[in-house]
Motif scaffolding. Structure first.
Motif, PDB file in Angstrom:
ATOM      1  N   VAL A 146      -6.087  -4.301   5.077  1.00 24.25           N
ATOM      2  CA  VAL A 146      -7.157  -4.458   4.099  1.00 24.25           C
ATOM      3  C   VAL A 146      -6.975  -3.425   3.001  1.00 24.25           C
ATOM      4  CG1 VAL A 146      -9.658  -4.402   3.745  1.00 24.25           C
ATOM      5  CG2 VAL A 146      -8.725  -5.191   5.929  1.00 24.25           C
ATOM      6  N   SER A 147      -7.181  -3.828   1.758  1.00 20.86           N
ATOM      7  CA  SER A 147      -7.187  -2.865   0.667  1.00 20.86           C
ATOM      8  C   SER A 147      -8.023  -3.434  -0.471  1.00 20.86           C
ATOM      9  CB  SER A 147      -5.761  -2.531   0.215  1.00 20.86           C
ATOM     10  OG  SER A 147      -5.738  -1.291  -0.485  1.00 20.86           O
ATOM     11  N   GLY A 148      -8.039  -2.708  -1.603  1.00 13.31           N
ATOM     12  CA  GLY A 148      -8.976  -3.037  -2.660  1.00 13.31           C
ATOM     13  C   GLY A 148      -8.396  -3.712  -3.874  1.00 13.31           C
ATOM     14  N   MET A 149      -7.134  -4.156  -3.808  1.00  8.47           N
ATOM     15  CA  MET A 149      -6.525  -4.937  -4.877  1.00  8.47           C
ATOM     16  C   MET A 149      -6.403  -4.175  -6.194  1.00  8.47           C
ATOM     17  SD  MET A 149      -7.026  -9.032  -5.295  1.00  8.47           S
ATOM     18  CE  MET A 149      -8.747  -8.931  -5.659  1.00  8.47           C
ATOM     19  N   ALA A 150      -6.389  -2.850  -6.132  1.00  8.87           N
ATOM     20  CA  ALA A 150      -6.171  -2.050  -7.334  1.00  8.87           C
ATOM     21  C   ALA A 150      -4.675  -1.795  -7.510  1.00  8.87           C
ATOM     22  CB  ALA A 150      -6.936  -0.730  -7.232  1.00  8.87           C
ATOM     23  N   ARG A 151      -4.343  -1.153  -8.610  1.00 11.07           N
ATOM     24  CA  ARG A 151      -2.953  -0.775  -8.833  1.00 11.07           C
ATOM     25  C   ARG A 151      -2.535   0.283  -7.813  1.00 11.07           C
ATOM     26  NH1 ARG A 151      -5.365  -0.431 -13.795  1.00 11.07           N
ATOM     27  NH2 ARG A 151      -5.337   1.835 -13.659  1.00 11.07           N
ATOM     28  N   GLY A 152      -1.257   0.560  -7.759  1.00  6.22           N
ATOM     29  CA  GLY A 152      -0.760   1.668  -6.957  1.00  6.22           C
ATOM     30  C   GLY A 152      -0.699   1.356  -5.474  1.00  6.22           C
ATOM     31  N   ILE A 153      -1.325   2.206  -4.666  1.00  6.03           N
ATOM     32  CA  ILE A 153      -1.239   2.098  -3.217  1.00  6.03           C
ATOM     33  C   ILE A 153      -1.791   0.766  -2.728  1.00  6.03           C
ATOM     34  CG2 ILE A 153      -2.029   3.065  -1.028  1.00  6.03           C
ATOM     35  CD1 ILE A 153       0.130   4.728  -2.461  1.00  6.03           C
ATOM     36  N   ASP A 154      -2.922   0.323  -3.293  1.00  3.91           N
ATOM     37  CA  ASP A 154      -3.532  -0.932  -2.847  1.00  3.91           C
ATOM     38  C   ASP A 154      -2.558  -2.098  -2.998  1.00  3.91           C
ATOM     39  OD1 ASP A 154      -5.723   0.735  -2.724  1.00  3.91           O
ATOM     40  OD2 ASP A 154      -7.103  -0.699  -3.617  1.00  3.91           O
ATOM     41  N   THR A 155      -1.982  -2.225  -4.177  1.00  2.00           N
ATOM     42  CA  THR A 155      -1.058  -3.326  -4.431  1.00  2.00           C
ATOM     43  C   THR A 155       0.145  -3.257  -3.509  1.00  2.00           C
ATOM     44  OG1 THR A 155      -1.727  -3.565  -6.740  1.00  2.00           O
ATOM     45  CG2 THR A 155       0.474  -4.356  -6.160  1.00  2.00           C
ATOM     46  N   ALA A 156       0.678  -2.058  -3.309  1.00  3.80           N
ATOM     47  CA  ALA A 156       1.833  -1.896  -2.416  1.00  3.80           C
ATOM     48  C   ALA A 156       1.484  -2.311  -0.992  1.00  3.80           C
ATOM     49  CB  ALA A 156       2.313  -0.442  -2.442  1.00  3.80           C
ATOM     50  N   ALA A 157       0.288  -1.968  -0.555  1.00  4.38           N
ATOM     51  CA  ALA A 157      -0.132  -2.338   0.800  1.00  4.38           C
ATOM     52  C   ALA A 157      -0.277  -3.848   0.944  1.00  4.38           C
ATOM     53  CB  ALA A 157      -1.444  -1.641   1.148  1.00  4.38           C
ATOM     54  N   HIS A 158      -0.925  -4.486  -0.037  1.00  8.11           N
ATOM     55  CA  HIS A 158      -1.062  -5.941   0.017  1.00  8.11           C
ATOM     56  C   HIS A 158       0.309  -6.622   0.051  1.00  8.11           C
ATOM     57  CE1 HIS A 158      -5.341  -6.103  -0.273  1.00  8.11           C
ATOM     58  NE2 HIS A 158      -5.401  -5.574  -1.478  1.00  8.11           N
ATOM     59  N   GLU A 159       1.214  -6.157  -0.801  1.00  5.92           N
ATOM     60  CA  GLU A 159       2.526  -6.780  -0.861  1.00  5.92           C
ATOM     61  C   GLU A 159       3.288  -6.589   0.446  1.00  5.92           C
ATOM     62  OE1 GLU A 159       4.300  -5.050  -4.293  1.00  5.92           O
ATOM     63  OE2 GLU A 159       3.347  -6.452  -5.682  1.00  5.92           O
ATOM     64  N   GLY A 160       3.137  -5.431   1.062  1.00  3.24           N
ATOM     65  CA  GLY A 160       3.828  -5.185   2.320  1.00  3.24           C
ATOM     66  C   GLY A 160       3.343  -6.073   3.448  1.00  3.24           C
ATOM     67  N   ALA A 161       2.079  -6.491   3.377  1.00  2.00           N
ATOM     68  CA  ALA A 161       1.489  -7.272   4.470  1.00  2.00           C
ATOM     69  C   ALA A 161       1.396  -8.760   4.161  1.00  2.00           C
ATOM     70  CB  ALA A 161       0.095  -6.724   4.783  1.00  2.00           C
ATOM     71  N   LEU A 162       2.017  -9.229   3.094  1.00  2.00           N
ATOM     72  CA  LEU A 162       1.883 -10.628   2.705  1.00  2.00           C
ATOM     73  C   LEU A 162       2.354 -11.582   3.804  1.00  2.00           C
ATOM     74  CD1 LEU A 162       2.928 -10.680  -1.052  1.00  2.00           C
ATOM     75  CD2 LEU A 162       0.704 -11.294  -0.107  1.00  2.00           C
ATOM     76  N   LYS A 163       3.421 -11.236   4.506  1.00  2.00           N
ATOM     77  CA  LYS A 163       3.949 -12.143   5.514  1.00  2.00           C
ATOM     78  C   LYS A 163       3.020 -12.266   6.710  1.00  2.00           C
ATOM     79  CE  LYS A 163       8.859 -11.438   4.433  1.00  2.00           C
ATOM     80  NZ  LYS A 163      10.166 -10.967   4.974  1.00  2.00           N
ATOM     81  N   SER A 164       2.351 -11.176   7.063  1.00  2.00           N
ATOM     82  CA  SER A 164       1.551 -11.165   8.286  1.00  2.00           C
ATOM     83  C   SER A 164       0.085 -11.467   8.041  1.00  2.00           C
ATOM     84  CB  SER A 164       1.665  -9.800   8.975  1.00  2.00           C
ATOM     85  OG  SER A 164       1.300  -8.765   8.075  1.00  2.00           O
ATOM     86  N   GLY A 165      -0.402 -11.223   6.839  1.00  2.00           N
ATOM     87  CA  GLY A 165      -1.807 -11.460   6.521  1.00  2.00           C
ATOM     88  C   GLY A 165      -2.469 -10.225   5.975  1.00  2.00           C
ATOM     89  N   THR A 166      -3.150 -10.376   4.854  1.00  2.00           N
ATOM     90  CA  THR A 166      -3.824  -9.249   4.227  1.00  2.00           C
ATOM     91  C   THR A 166      -5.129  -9.723   3.614  1.00  2.00           C
ATOM     92  OG1 THR A 166      -3.579  -7.457   2.589  1.00  2.00           O
ATOM     93  CG2 THR A 166      -2.587  -9.571   2.034  1.00  2.00           C
ATOM     94  N   CYS A 167      -6.076  -8.805   3.508  1.00  2.00           N
ATOM     95  CA  CYS A 167      -7.396  -9.144   2.973  1.00  2.00           C
ATOM     96  C   CYS A 167      -7.743  -8.160   1.871  1.00  2.00           C
ATOM     97  CB  CYS A 167      -8.448  -9.079   4.082  1.00  2.00           C
ATOM     98  SG  CYS A 167     -10.105  -9.578   3.553  1.00  2.00           S
ATOM     99  N   ALA A 168      -8.103  -8.686   0.708  1.00  2.72           N
ATOM    100  CA  ALA A 168      -8.493  -7.860  -0.426  1.00  2.72           C
ATOM    101  C   ALA A 168     -10.006  -7.823  -0.511  1.00  2.72           C
ATOM    102  CB  ALA A 168      -7.910  -8.421  -1.718  1.00  2.72           C
ATOM    103  N   VAL A 169     -10.570  -6.635  -0.519  1.00  2.98           N
ATOM    104  CA  VAL A 169     -12.020  -6.459  -0.546  1.00  2.98           C
ATOM    105  C   VAL A 169     -12.425  -5.937  -1.915  1.00  2.98           C
ATOM    106  CG1 VAL A 169     -13.989  -5.311   0.516  1.00  2.98           C
ATOM    107  CG2 VAL A 169     -12.026  -5.974   1.918  1.00  2.98           C
ATOM    108  N   VAL A 170     -13.419  -6.586  -2.519  1.00  3.81           N
ATOM    109  CA  VAL A 170     -13.909  -6.201  -3.834  1.00  3.81           C
ATOM    110  C   VAL A 170     -15.348  -5.750  -3.706  1.00  3.81           C
ATOM    111  CG1 VAL A 170     -14.393  -7.010  -6.175  1.00  3.81           C
ATOM    112  CG2 VAL A 170     -12.358  -7.813  -4.979  1.00  3.81           C
ATOM    113  N   ALA A 171     -15.683  -4.636  -4.341  1.00  2.00           N
ATOM    114  CA  ALA A 171     -17.059  -4.113  -4.284  1.00  2.00           C
ATOM    115  C   ALA A 171     -17.929  -4.896  -5.247  1.00  2.00           C
ATOM    116  CB  ALA A 171     -17.084  -2.633  -4.645  1.00  2.00           C
ATOM    117  N   GLY A 172     -18.658  -5.831  -4.727  1.00  2.00           N
ATOM    118  CA  GLY A 172     -19.511  -6.670  -5.552  1.00  2.00           C
ATOM    119  C   GLY A 172     -19.320  -8.110  -5.141  1.00  2.00           C
ATOM    120  N   GLY A 173     -20.273  -8.959  -5.470  1.00  2.00           N
ATOM    121  CA  GLY A 173     -20.240 -10.295  -4.932  1.00  2.00           C
ATOM    122  C   GLY A 173     -19.511 -11.318  -5.754  1.00  2.00           C
ATOM    123  N   SER A 174     -19.053 -10.986  -6.934  1.00  2.00           N
ATOM    124  CA  SER A 174     -18.579 -12.027  -7.833  1.00  2.00           C
ATOM    125  C   SER A 174     -17.158 -12.444  -7.536  1.00  2.00           C
ATOM    126  CB  SER A 174     -18.672 -11.534  -9.272  1.00  2.00           C
ATOM    127  OG  SER A 174     -18.097 -12.469 -10.140  1.00  2.00           O
TER     128      SER A 174
END
Length: 333
Positions: A146-174
């Protein structure tokens, strides 16, 4: 009342109550516990609002709620309430979880064991490389990153977990804010955004299409911090995890690098020194496979500490929002 499906009318009531002025997660839980349901609580909220000098007309209408739920459905998503079985167990275990989340992507991913990988937007190349490697190896071990879909560490984490499954969490409902944040990520090209949807998907902690609310983003997961300056949102997320007695991991860095000061401080405070995925898995191994044994809270039982929600609901008159508690700021730094 835990682990039940809401009717469509009650789901609309949950959304309306969650969107009511000055009704945060704690007040929401108190209102539902006191009156028995969100529908019943909505009947009482106008009285509480008027008693506090507010305008009951500011409450979202049934038509407003229906439009928002329909708009979310057109994007391929849906609203999940905190009492429903699809709601992430880590979030549900919080004393006052976000009442509703908007989910896009594969909902099944929410039922798997999760770990957050967070850190600086202006991360170093080595920091991004390590975050990518950690996420890839933790994903291969069965965890959802899980990460926050921001630049830097977040993006690297999402990309590293794309094959296995990743979840992006955004602060706010929109859900539109999810799309905007994805576009703003310099490393998230259109193909990668599409792959994120296939590998898991974005989730918004809050009512769909509402204004972003920093106190909504409490990931309810174990946290790995890779490069974080003092006072950053990544540290706030880690501190919140510590308050919830969840494991926190930190990657050490040079004392000359401001991006390492936050993680180094966490290490002095007892965070697990992390250089490889094995450092994380060695700690979590005893609880892997059991959903991390998160305690479930009965949302319809005893209210959270404090008197029933009149205290906060009485203050529902429009006013400028107070600055949020710094421990409840966004996920990323």
């Amino acid at each position: 009342m835990a682990d039940r499906r809401l009717s469509e009318s009650e789901r609309q009531a949950w959304l309306r109550l969650a969107r009511a002025p000055n009704v945060g997660p704690v007040t929401f839980a108190q209102l539902v516990a006191r009156f028995g349901s969100a529908s019943a609580a909505l009947e009482e909220v106008p009285r509480l609002v008027r008693r506090g000098g507010g305008n009951a007309a500011s409450l979202p209408s049934e038509a407003d709620a229906r439009r928002e739920i329909d708009a979310l459905a057109k994007l391929g998503g849906r609203l999940i309430a905190s009492v429903e079985p699809d709601y992430p167990r880590g979030l549900a275990a919080l004393e006052a979880p976000p009442p509703v989340i908007a989910m896009l992507g594969h909902e099944a991913i929410l039922g798997r064991e999760m770990i957050a990988v967070v850190g600086a937007r202006n991360a170093s190349a080595l920091g991004r490389k390590l975050a990518h490697r950690l996420a890839e190896e933790l994903g291969a071990a069965g965890l959802v990153v899980v990460s926050g879909m921001a630049r830097g560490i977040d993006t690297a984490a999402h990309e590293g977990a794309l094959k296995s499954g990743t979840c992006a969490v955004v602060a706010g409902g929109s859900t539109s804010s999810i799309r905007r944040k994805t576009r703003r990520s310099t490393n998230a090209s259109r193909p990668k955004r599409h792959r994120l949807g296939n590998a898991g998907g974005p989730a918004a902690a809050g009512a769909p299409f509402s204004a972003p609310q920093p106190d909504h983003l409490r990931v309810g997961a174990r946290v790995i911090v890779v490069e974080a300056a003092e006072g950053s949102g990544s540290l706030i997320t880690a501190n919140f995890a510590l308050e919830q007695n969840r494991e926190v991991f930190a990657v050490p860095g040079s004392p000359l690098d401001p991006r390492a000061k936050g993680a180094n401080r966490l290490l002095r405070q007892g965070a697990v020194l992390t250089e490889t995925a094995d450092d994380v898995l060695g700690v979590l191994k005893p609880i892997l496979g059991g959903g991390f044994q998160e305690p479930m809270r009965d949302f319809g039982g005893t209210p959270p500490a404090g008197e029933p929600a009149e205290a906060e609901a009485d203050r529902s008159a429009p006013r400028s929002r107070k600055r949020s508690d710094p421990r409840r700021s966004p996920l990323t730094s």
